[in-house]
Motif scaffolding. Structure first.
Motif, PDB file in Angstrom:
ATOM      1  N   GLY A 251       0.810  -1.212   0.000  1.00 24.71           N
ATOM      2  CA  GLY A 251       0.000   0.000   0.000  1.00 24.71           C
ATOM      3  C   GLY A 251       0.842   1.261   0.000  1.00 24.71           C
ATOM      4  O   GLY A 251       2.073   1.232  -0.062  1.00 24.71           O
ATOM      5  N   GLY A 252       0.148   2.404   0.076  1.00 26.20           N
ATOM      6  CA  GLY A 252       0.830   3.696   0.086  1.00 26.20           C
ATOM      7  C   GLY A 252       1.421   3.999   1.454  1.00 26.20           C
ATOM      8  O   GLY A 252       0.824   3.687   2.477  1.00 26.20           O
ATOM      9  N   ILE A 253       2.600   4.599   1.457  1.00 25.88           N
ATOM     10  CA  ILE A 253       3.238   5.094   2.683  1.00 25.88           C
ATOM     11  C   ILE A 253       3.579   6.555   2.423  1.00 25.88           C
ATOM     12  O   ILE A 253       4.225   6.877   1.423  1.00 25.88           O
ATOM     13  CB  ILE A 253       4.522   4.297   3.025  1.00 25.88           C
ATOM     14  CG1 ILE A 253       4.198   2.821   3.261  1.00 25.88           C
ATOM     15  CG2 ILE A 253       5.211   4.887   4.260  1.00 25.88           C
ATOM     16  CD1 ILE A 253       5.435   1.947   3.435  1.00 25.88           C
ATOM     17  N   TYR A 254       3.162   7.438   3.315  1.00 23.90           N
ATOM     18  CA  TYR A 254       3.337   8.869   3.063  1.00 23.90           C
ATOM     19  C   TYR A 254       4.236   9.545   4.092  1.00 23.90           C
ATOM     20  O   TYR A 254       4.435  10.755   4.039  1.00 23.90           O
ATOM     21  CB  TYR A 254       1.970   9.551   2.987  1.00 23.90           C
ATOM     22  CG  TYR A 254       1.109   8.916   1.922  1.00 23.90           C
ATOM     23  CD1 TYR A 254       1.337   9.168   0.583  1.00 23.90           C
ATOM     24  CD2 TYR A 254       0.124   7.996   2.253  1.00 23.90           C
ATOM     25  CE1 TYR A 254       0.587   8.553  -0.413  1.00 23.90           C
ATOM     26  CE2 TYR A 254      -0.639   7.377   1.279  1.00 23.90           C
ATOM     27  CZ  TYR A 254      -0.395   7.662  -0.050  1.00 23.90           C
ATOM     28  OH  TYR A 254      -1.137   7.039  -1.026  1.00 23.90           O
ATOM     29  N   ASN A 255       4.786   8.761   5.006  1.00 25.77           N
ATOM     30  CA  ASN A 255       5.753   9.287   5.970  1.00 25.77           C
ATOM     31  C   ASN A 255       7.135   9.217   5.333  1.00 25.77           C
ATOM     32  O   ASN A 255       7.650   8.132   5.061  1.00 25.77           O
ATOM     33  CB  ASN A 255       5.693   8.460   7.261  1.00 25.77           C
ATOM     34  CG  ASN A 255       6.671   8.967   8.315  1.00 25.77           C
ATOM     35  OD1 ASN A 255       7.868   9.055   8.084  1.00 25.77           O
ATOM     36  ND2 ASN A 255       6.141   9.280   9.482  1.00 25.77           N
ATOM     37  N   ILE A 256       7.745  10.382   5.083  1.00 28.59           N
ATOM     38  CA  ILE A 256       8.999  10.429   4.338  1.00 28.59           C
ATOM     39  C   ILE A 256      10.121   9.709   5.073  1.00 28.59           C
ATOM     40  O   ILE A 256      10.996   9.091   4.460  1.00 28.59           O
ATOM     41  CB  ILE A 256       9.389  11.895   4.002  1.00 28.59           C
ATOM     42  CG1 ILE A 256      10.548  11.951   3.001  1.00 28.59           C
ATOM     43  CG2 ILE A 256       9.715  12.669   5.259  1.00 28.59           C
ATOM     44  CD1 ILE A 256      10.217  11.504   1.627  1.00 28.59           C
ATOM     45  N   GLY A 257      10.116   9.733   6.402  1.00 25.78           N
ATOM     46  CA  GLY A 257      11.148   9.050   7.167  1.00 25.78           C
ATOM     47  C   GLY A 257      11.085   7.543   6.990  1.00 25.78           C
ATOM     48  O   GLY A 257      12.117   6.875   6.838  1.00 25.78           O
ATOM     49  N   ILE A 258       9.872   6.995   7.009  1.00 26.47           N
ATOM     50  CA  ILE A 258       9.700   5.554   6.798  1.00 26.47           C
ATOM     51  C   ILE A 258      10.114   5.181   5.389  1.00 26.47           C
ATOM     52  O   ILE A 258      10.853   4.212   5.166  1.00 26.47           O
ATOM     53  CB  ILE A 258       8.238   5.138   7.072  1.00 26.47           C
ATOM     54  CG1 ILE A 258       7.909   5.307   8.559  1.00 26.47           C
ATOM     55  CG2 ILE A 258       7.990   3.691   6.634  1.00 26.47           C
ATOM     56  CD1 ILE A 258       6.450   5.060   8.904  1.00 26.47           C
ATOM     57  N   LEU A 259       9.651   5.953   4.415  1.00 24.88           N
ATOM     58  CA  LEU A 259      10.001   5.671   3.013  1.00 24.88           C
ATOM     59  C   LEU A 259      11.514   5.688   2.807  1.00 24.88           C
ATOM     60  O   LEU A 259      12.078   4.788   2.174  1.00 24.88           O
ATOM     61  CB  LEU A 259       9.351   6.697   2.088  1.00 24.88           C
ATOM     62  CG  LEU A 259       7.844   6.577   1.871  1.00 24.88           C
ATOM     63  CD1 LEU A 259       7.341   7.776   1.077  1.00 24.88           C
ATOM     64  CD2 LEU A 259       7.498   5.290   1.145  1.00 24.88           C
TER      65      LEU A 259
END
Length: 368
Positions: A251-259
């Protein structure tokens, strides 16, 4: 100088590329003494009227009720409001659903438009939609006083197609220096023991070609597909590759740190984009020290040069998956060179300075 930014769903960024661009630009311009207004959708998660010194104006956006047509209504509402804001410059990010209202932009304010990529080339669109997008592109050019290209390829295209000069300002990124290995635990991953891609699940992003190669390689290690997959094409891909348990649609991930942490610890990061200029996710992968395997096209090669491996088809993908040993010197040199490019060319502080210089140069220059 008073700047209004239109054409996004708003900030802080909860969505994607242009929203992130608006966020970094707005914060950077405020820091440099500009007064900045950013237009937000009325159902943006952040509902305050100010964010870190940036003025926010929320406009009615019915996209959640009526779909794509709602984007046109939202852009109209933003343009009607910006007419009342007494700005020096309006920065328009993209043109797809706003350029039809270009005739309503205030005549006494300089309009400069970032023309984005070649939207009409996207394979997901019907011929009728592609025809409209070409028309919208022409209106974006017509109703702008100045144009910005985020890649040399787009700059050349605008010159050839419309005989219009544009200012080249690339997209930006920030060097990622604090990867968090604990994030991998949430996805049951080990460092450099998985491969991945991050993209909208659309045909022109080479998702199917990449996954065909993953299936052919048939490695046991996970392959992450990061992006919203509850779509027609996403469902098709999930069904086609259902037998390959190593392919994980997360799915989508929108937390830049996690990405960025996921990118940093991947063995190979696949970038399949074929349409557009300087793609944000590509720069973020470079800034995250990802070993990049990119679609072999001029847009990607202009940015990556020799500091990536490239694929043209599924057989190439399979070959790289089976061949690459992450810690070989040649690949580590690629990582180092790409980080250096971020620092020298694509760092957001440099990009904000280029926008600030552009605004200073065009203030008062009405060309419509």
């Amino acid at each position: 100088m008073r700047i209004a930014i239109i054409g996004t769903r708003g900030i802080p960024n909860y969505y994607g590329g242009f929203e992130q661009c608006a966020e970094y630009l707005a914060l950077g311009l405020v820091k440099r003494g500009f007064e900045v207004i950013v237009y937000n959708s009325h159902h943006h998660p952040y509902q305050e009227k100010e964010w870190n010194g940036v003025k926010l104006v929320h406009c009615y956006d019915p996209e959640d009720k009526i779909g794509t047509a709602g984007q046109f209504i939202y852009d109209l509402n933003c343009i009607l409001d910006v007419r009342k804001q007494n700005c020096d410059i309006i920065l328009q990010l993209g043109y797809t659903s706003s350029s039809v209202w270009g005739w309503l932009l205030p005549k006494n304010v300089v309009v400069t438009t970032n023309m984005d990529g070649l939207e009409w080339k996207r394979t997901k669109y019907s011929e009728k939609v592609k025809k409209f997008l070409r028309y919208a592109e022409s209106l974006g050019v017509k109703y702008s006083d100045h144009l910005i290209s985020d890649s040399i390829g787009i700059q050349d295209y605008l010159k050839d197609k419309y005989k219009k000069d544009s200012t080249f300002i690339a997209y930006g990124a920030t060097l990622f220096e604090q990867p968090d290995v604990k994030i991998l635990q949430e996805y049951k991953l080990a460092p450099y023991a998985y491969n991945m891609l991050i993209a909208r699940l659309e045909p022109e992003n080479s998702i199917e070609v990449i996954l065909d190669g993953v299936a052919m390689a048939n490695l046991a290690i996970p392959f992450l597909v990061v992006g919203k997959h509850e779509t027609t094409f996403g469902n098709y891909l999930k069904e086609k590759f259902a037998a390959h348990s190593q392919i994980q649609f997360i799915g989508g991930i929108y937390n830049i740190g996690i990405l960025n942490s996921l990118r940093h610890y991947s063995k190979i990061y696949f970038h399949g984009h074929t349409v557009g200029g300087t793609n944000p996710s590509l720069l973020e992968a470079m800034a995250s020290s990802s070993l990049i395997c990119a679609n072999d096209n001029p847009f990607n090669k202009y940015i990556l040069e020799d500091d990536a491996i490239y694929f043209q088809n599924a057989a190439d993908v399979k070959k790289h998956l089976l061949k690459v040993v992450y810690d070989q010197d040649i690949y580590q040199t690629m990582l180092s060179n790409n980080r250096d490019k971020i620092t020298r060319i694509y760092d957001w502080e440099l990009i904000v300075d280029q926008y600030a210089n552009h605004f200073a140069a065009v203030k008062g220059q009405l060309n419509r």
